[in-house]
Scaffold this motif. Structure first.
Motif, PDB file in Angstrom:
ATOM      1  N   ASP A  10       0.943  -0.851 -13.798  1.00 38.24           N
ATOM      2  CA  ASP A  10       0.599  -2.363 -14.137  1.00 38.24           C
ATOM      3  C   ASP A  10       0.211  -2.613 -15.623  1.00 38.24           C
ATOM      4  OD1 ASP A  10       1.204  -3.093 -11.479  1.00 38.24           O
ATOM      5  OD2 ASP A  10      -0.722  -2.929 -10.984  1.00 38.24           O
ATOM      6  N   ARG A  31       8.821   0.496  -7.973  1.00 38.36           N
ATOM      7  CA  ARG A  31       8.205   0.918  -6.761  1.00 38.36           C
ATOM      8  C   ARG A  31       7.950   2.319  -6.701  1.00 38.36           C
ATOM      9  NH1 ARG A  31      10.220   2.653  -1.472  1.00 38.36           N
ATOM     10  NH2 ARG A  31      12.397   2.936  -2.352  1.00 38.36           N
ATOM     11  N   GLU A  65      -2.248   5.433  -6.256  1.00 34.68           N
ATOM     12  CA  GLU A  65      -2.812   4.375  -6.803  1.00 34.68           C
ATOM     13  C   GLU A  65      -3.266   4.392  -7.942  1.00 34.68           C
ATOM     14  OE1 GLU A  65      -5.964   3.507  -2.865  1.00 34.68           O
ATOM     15  OE2 GLU A  65      -6.220   5.331  -4.073  1.00 34.68           O
ATOM     16  N   ARG A  76       0.183   3.242  -9.559  1.00 34.80           N
ATOM     17  CA  ARG A  76       0.281   1.791  -9.631  1.00 34.80           C
ATOM     18  C   ARG A  76      -0.641   1.157 -10.918  1.00 34.80           C
ATOM     19  NH1 ARG A  76       3.475  -1.007  -9.703  1.00 34.80           N
ATOM     20  NH2 ARG A  76       4.474  -0.007  -7.854  1.00 34.80           N
TER      21      ARG A  76
END
Length: 246
Positions: free
Chosen positions: A199, A206, A192, A195
């Motif tokens: 971002d 991925r 998490e 990601r």
């Protein structure tokens, strides 16, 4: 004001701490292998007596995942004894060193025990992982086409600046012993956090959450590296990333 020696004073945490201590008016000595004033390698100890002479407080931030922290701490303790003026040796450790059987953590725990048995006045602060470490782990993994990160490992990152603030408070002539742990404000899994980092840096990759083997991995899965009851940090990972981007 008292003379304070900061080991690892040119590192990420050390630099932030030195800035705070000097702003408060302290006489600060910066020790590291790359310091222009006290270029000391703690693993061999050369120059250490000069650095510790007359110091009242030592804040020990120097550390190396490659090993040798126990040897370095032993040399620092011996030098502090020879100096005869050190009343408080402050050490920054890691939450979970007694719960996660990772080699680096075991060494950090051994350093804690050396300090406690040294006969010197000591202060020990354990913190969770820094935001910078989480970013570095993800950034390294992101060099691959698919980003592999450990499955089910939760992390509670904290801002280096907040740890520096706390160490500056503890760098007093009077030792405090083992003080309450410091943890960041949020707990999420490493995928998490990965990601969020990808971002924020504009990378569309991925993430592959991989289960690992071994006792250290099991310790992380159990949350041995977390301190939810001491989530005292205020700077979130998103705020860290925003500041880093600027």
């Amino acid at each position: 004001m008292s003379a304070i020696l900061v080991t690892g004073g040119t590192g990420t945490l050390g630099t932030s701490l030195v800035t705070r201590l000097r702003a408060a008016g302290h006489d600060v000595r910066v020790l590291s292998r790359h310091s222009p004033d006290f270029p000391v390698d703690l693993r061999d100890g050369s120059g250490l007596d000069t650095a510790t002479a007359g110091a009242e407080v030592i804040v020990h931030c120097a550390s190396s995942p490659r090993g040798g922290d126990d040897v370095a701490a032993g040399r620092l303790i011996e030098a502090a004894r020879r100096a005869g003026t050190v009343t408080n040796l402050v050490y920054v450790s890691i939450v979970g060193v007694d719960a996660v059987p990772l080699g680096y953590y075991r060494t950090k725990l051994e350093v804690e025990r050396l300090l406690e048995a040294s006969g010197l006045g000591v202060t020990i602060l354990r913190t969770t992982q820094f935001h910078d470490l989480v970013a570095r782990v993800v950034d390294t993994a992101a060099k691959l086409p698919v980003v592999p990160l450990p499955y089910g490992v939760r992390v509670q990152p904290i801002a280096v600046t907040e740890v520096a603030d706390r160490l500056a408070e503890l760098a007093l002539p009077t030792p405090s012993g083992r003080v309450p742990d410091m943890g960041g404000p949020e707990i999420r899994t490493l995928p998490e956090w990965g990601r969020a980092y990808l971002d924020a840096t504009g990378r569309r990759r991925r993430i592959l959450a991989l289960p690992l083997a071994g006792k250290a991995y099991a310790g992380f899965r159990r949350g041995g590296n977390l301190t939810p009851s001491h989530a005292v940090g205020r700077v979130t990972f998103a705020q860290y990333l925003a500041e880093r981007g600027r």
